[in-house]
Design a protein around this motif. Sequence first.
Motif, PDB file in Angstrom:
ATOM      1  N   LEU A   9       0.561  18.313 -76.390  1.00 52.06           N
ATOM      2  CA  LEU A   9       0.633  17.007 -77.042  1.00 52.06           C
ATOM      3  C   LEU A   9       2.029  16.687 -77.551  1.00 52.06           C
ATOM      4  O   LEU A   9       2.453  15.525 -77.518  1.00 52.06           O
ATOM      5  CB  LEU A   9      -0.386  16.936 -78.178  1.00 52.06           C
ATOM      6  CG  LEU A   9      -1.846  17.122 -77.757  1.00 52.06           C
ATOM      7  CD1 LEU A   9      -2.766  17.027 -78.966  1.00 52.06           C
ATOM      8  CD2 LEU A   9      -2.251  16.115 -76.690  1.00 52.06           C
ATOM      9  N   ASP A  10       2.749  17.704 -78.011  1.00 60.52           N
ATOM     10  CA  ASP A  10       4.105  17.457 -78.497  1.00 60.52           C
ATOM     11  C   ASP A  10       5.017  16.980 -77.365  1.00 60.52           C
ATOM     12  O   ASP A  10       5.775  16.023 -77.529  1.00 60.52           O
ATOM     13  CB  ASP A  10       4.691  18.711 -79.150  1.00 60.52           C
ATOM     14  CG  ASP A  10       3.992  19.072 -80.448  1.00 60.52           C
ATOM     15  OD1 ASP A  10       3.416  18.160 -81.098  1.00 60.52           O
ATOM     16  OD2 ASP A  10       4.018  20.256 -80.823  1.00 60.52           O
ATOM     17  N   VAL A  42      -2.370  10.859 -77.156  1.00 54.03           N
ATOM     18  CA  VAL A  42      -1.939  11.965 -78.014  1.00 54.03           C
ATOM     19  C   VAL A  42      -2.609  11.851 -79.374  1.00 54.03           C
ATOM     20  O   VAL A  42      -3.185  12.822 -79.891  1.00 54.03           O
ATOM     21  CB  VAL A  42      -0.400  11.984 -78.157  1.00 54.03           C
ATOM     22  CG1 VAL A  42       0.032  12.938 -79.270  1.00 54.03           C
ATOM     23  CG2 VAL A  42       0.263  12.360 -76.834  1.00 54.03           C
ATOM     24  N   GLU A  43      -2.564  10.660 -79.957  1.00 52.19           N
ATOM     25  CA  GLU A  43      -3.173  10.456 -81.279  1.00 52.19           C
ATOM     26  C   GLU A  43      -4.682  10.691 -81.235  1.00 52.19           C
ATOM     27  O   GLU A  43      -5.251  11.284 -82.151  1.00 52.19           O
ATOM     28  CB  GLU A  43      -2.852   9.058 -81.806  1.00 52.19           C
ATOM     29  CG  GLU A  43      -1.383   8.830 -82.093  1.00 52.19           C
ATOM     30  CD  GLU A  43      -0.816   9.772 -83.137  1.00 52.19           C
ATOM     31  OE1 GLU A  43      -1.540  10.198 -84.058  1.00 52.19           O
ATOM     32  OE2 GLU A  43       0.385  10.099 -83.028  1.00 52.19           O
ATOM     33  N   GLU A  44      -5.316  10.241 -80.164  1.00 48.39           N
ATOM     34  CA  GLU A  44      -6.759  10.460 -80.018  1.00 48.39           C
ATOM     35  C   GLU A  44      -7.060  11.959 -79.966  1.00 48.39           C
ATOM     36  O   GLU A  44      -7.977  12.442 -80.629  1.00 48.39           O
ATOM     37  CB  GLU A  44      -7.267   9.769 -78.760  1.00 48.39           C
ATOM     38  CG  GLU A  44      -8.750   9.936 -78.536  1.00 48.39           C
ATOM     39  CD  GLU A  44      -9.248   9.240 -77.285  1.00 48.39           C
ATOM     40  OE1 GLU A  44     -10.474   9.293 -77.056  1.00 48.39           O
ATOM     41  OE2 GLU A  44      -8.441   8.650 -76.525  1.00 48.39           O
ATOM     42  N   ASN A  45      -6.295  12.686 -79.187  1.00 54.51           N
ATOM     43  CA  ASN A  45      -6.507  14.132 -79.071  1.00 54.51           C
ATOM     44  C   ASN A  45      -6.212  14.870 -80.360  1.00 54.51           C
ATOM     45  O   ASN A  45      -6.742  15.949 -80.592  1.00 54.51           O
ATOM     46  CB  ASN A  45      -5.665  14.705 -77.928  1.00 54.51           C
ATOM     47  CG  ASN A  45      -6.322  14.507 -76.594  1.00 54.51           C
ATOM     48  OD1 ASN A  45      -7.189  15.268 -76.209  1.00 54.51           O
ATOM     49  ND2 ASN A  45      -5.946  13.445 -75.896  1.00 54.51           N
ATOM     50  N   ARG A  46      -5.389  14.297 -81.197  1.00 50.15           N
ATOM     51  CA  ARG A  46      -5.095  14.892 -82.499  1.00 50.15           C
ATOM     52  C   ARG A  46      -6.124  14.486 -83.554  1.00 50.15           C
ATOM     53  O   ARG A  46      -6.060  14.937 -84.689  1.00 50.15           O
ATOM     54  CB  ARG A  46      -3.698  14.491 -82.951  1.00 50.15           C
ATOM     55  CG  ARG A  46      -2.594  15.169 -82.161  1.00 50.15           C
ATOM     56  CD  ARG A  46      -1.231  14.778 -82.637  1.00 50.15           C
ATOM     57  NE  ARG A  46      -0.217  15.578 -81.947  1.00 50.15           N
ATOM     58  CZ  ARG A  46       1.059  15.234 -81.841  1.00 50.15           C
ATOM     59  NH1 ARG A  46       1.489  14.095 -82.387  1.00 50.15           N
ATOM     60  NH2 ARG A  46       1.905  16.012 -81.201  1.00 50.15           N
ATOM     61  N   ASN A  48      -6.537  11.410 -84.698  1.00 53.90           N
ATOM     62  CA  ASN A  48      -6.051  10.275 -85.490  1.00 53.90           C
ATOM     63  C   ASN A  48      -6.649   8.983 -84.914  1.00 53.90           C
ATOM     64  O   ASN A  48      -5.986   8.199 -84.243  1.00 53.90           O
ATOM     65  CB  ASN A  48      -4.515  10.227 -85.472  1.00 53.90           C
ATOM     66  CG  ASN A  48      -3.889  11.460 -86.068  1.00 53.90           C
ATOM     67  OD1 ASN A  48      -4.432  12.054 -86.995  1.00 53.90           O
ATOM     68  ND2 ASN A  48      -2.757  11.865 -85.533  1.00 53.90           N
TER      69      ASN A  48
END
Length: 90
Positions: A9-10, A42-46, A48
């Motif tokens: 993700l980063d 990325v935000e969804e996977n985190r 957020n």
Amino acid sequence: EVAVMMGDLDLAATHAHHALTISQLRDEARGHACSLNVIAMVEENRGNWGRATELYESTLEVWRRLDEPIAVGTSLALLGGIAYAQGQLD
């Protein structure tokens, strides 16, 4: 997207933010929407959800403005996935 699917993700966020900057400098709407979409992933996977929703909605606006029905449908499906994950079934 590949980095997201590989779980990095980063790396995905870094590349997507670079791509977003370039697309903004070039005033390239499709690149802008694609970059926002990856950042939203990325935000969804985190987890957020709120931020991911905002980004997917921004992406949706661009696709509607460009009259891209398949991309509009994809954005709506991604927004539906977030709503479903949060138990918002209406």
